[in-house]
Design a protein around this motif. Sequence first.
Motif, short mmCIF file in Angstrom:
data_model
loop_
_atom_site.label_atom_id
_atom_site.label_comp_id
_atom_site.label_asym_id
_atom_site.label_seq_id
_atom_site.Cartn_x
_atom_site.Cartn_y
_atom_site.Cartn_z
N ALA A 10 -99.22 8.71 -25.91
CA ALA A 10 -99.85 7.52 -26.49
C ALA A 10 -98.87 6.80 -27.43
O ALA A 10 -98.77 5.57 -27.41
N ALA A 11 -98.14 7.56 -28.22
CA ALA A 11 -97.17 6.95 -29.13
C ALA A 11 -96.05 6.26 -28.36
O ALA A 11 -95.62 5.16 -28.73
N MET A 12 -95.60 6.88 -27.27
CA MET A 12 -94.56 6.27 -26.46
C MET A 12 -95.07 5.00 -25.78
O MET A 12 -94.36 3.99 -25.71
N GLU A 13 -96.30 5.03 -25.28
CA GLU A 13 -96.88 3.85 -24.65
C GLU A 13 -96.97 2.69 -25.65
O GLU A 13 -96.64 1.55 -25.32
N GLU A 14 -97.42 3.00 -26.87
CA GLU A 14 -97.53 1.94 -27.89
C GLU A 14 -96.17 1.34 -28.24
O GLU A 14 -96.07 0.15 -28.52
N THR A 15 -95.15 2.16 -28.21
CA THR A 15 -93.81 1.70 -28.57
C THR A 15 -93.15 0.91 -27.44
O THR A 15 -92.51 -0.11 -27.69
N TRP A 16 -93.32 1.36 -26.20
CA TRP A 16 -92.52 0.84 -25.10
C TRP A 16 -93.23 -0.10 -24.14
O TRP A 16 -92.56 -0.84 -23.41
N LEU A 17 -94.55 -0.08 -24.08
CA LEU A 17 -95.25 -0.92 -23.09
C LEU A 17 -95.70 -2.24 -23.68
O LEU A 17 -96.07 -2.32 -24.86
N ILE A 72 -96.38 16.54 -24.08
CA ILE A 72 -96.50 15.27 -23.36
C ILE A 72 -97.85 14.63 -23.64
O ILE A 72 -97.92 13.44 -23.97
N GLU A 73 -98.93 15.40 -23.53
CA GLU A 73 -100.26 14.83 -23.74
C GLU A 73 -100.43 14.29 -25.16
O GLU A 73 -101.06 13.26 -25.36
N PRO A 117 -98.25 -5.18 -24.60
CA PRO A 117 -99.66 -5.06 -25.00
C PRO A 117 -100.65 -5.21 -23.83
O PRO A 117 -101.67 -4.52 -23.80
N THR A 118 -100.35 -6.09 -22.88
CA THR A 118 -101.27 -6.27 -21.76
C THR A 118 -101.36 -5.02 -20.88
O THR A 118 -102.44 -4.63 -20.45
N THR A 119 -100.22 -4.38 -20.65
CA THR A 119 -100.20 -3.15 -19.86
C THR A 119 -100.90 -2.03 -20.62
O THR A 119 -101.69 -1.28 -20.05
N LEU A 120 -100.65 -1.93 -21.91
CA LEU A 120 -101.29 -0.91 -22.74
C LEU A 120 -102.81 -1.08 -22.74
O LEU A 120 -103.55 -0.10 -22.62
N ALA A 121 -103.28 -2.30 -22.82
CA ALA A 121 -104.72 -2.57 -22.79
C ALA A 121 -105.33 -2.11 -21.47
O ALA A 121 -106.42 -1.53 -21.44
N LYS A 122 -104.64 -2.35 -20.36
CA LYS A 122 -105.13 -1.93 -19.05
C LYS A 122 -105.24 -0.41 -18.99
O LYS A 122 -106.23 0.14 -18.50
N ILE A 123 -104.22 0.27 -19.48
CA ILE A 123 -104.21 1.74 -19.46
C ILE A 123 -105.36 2.28 -20.29
O ILE A 123 -106.07 3.20 -19.89
#
Length: 83
Positions: free
Chosen positions: A48-55, A43-44, A57-63
């Motif tokens: 990051a790869a899942m976040e880049e694929t599914w979120l 998971i760890e 860009p604005t949400t990813l930047a916040k994370i």
Amino acid sequence: MKRSADNKLKVVAVRVNPQVEHRLRLLAEATGRNQSFFLQQIIERGIAAMEETWLPPTTLAKIRRGDFPELQQPGATPDLFGE
């Protein structure tokens, strides 16, 4: 480190097919580690790869800034397995 409400590990349940579970169990037995250790590593290393694929860009930047958006209400997001 002493566990507190802020750093307590959470339990997540996941269904996997029998072949994956068998491979995970063999890996754990062969190395003397438990299955949870390997699931945590998977998971760890993969989130990051899942976040880049599914979120978005604005949400990813916040994370990435460490600003985690609030979660939706429980049940607002359907179970990935449709159950």
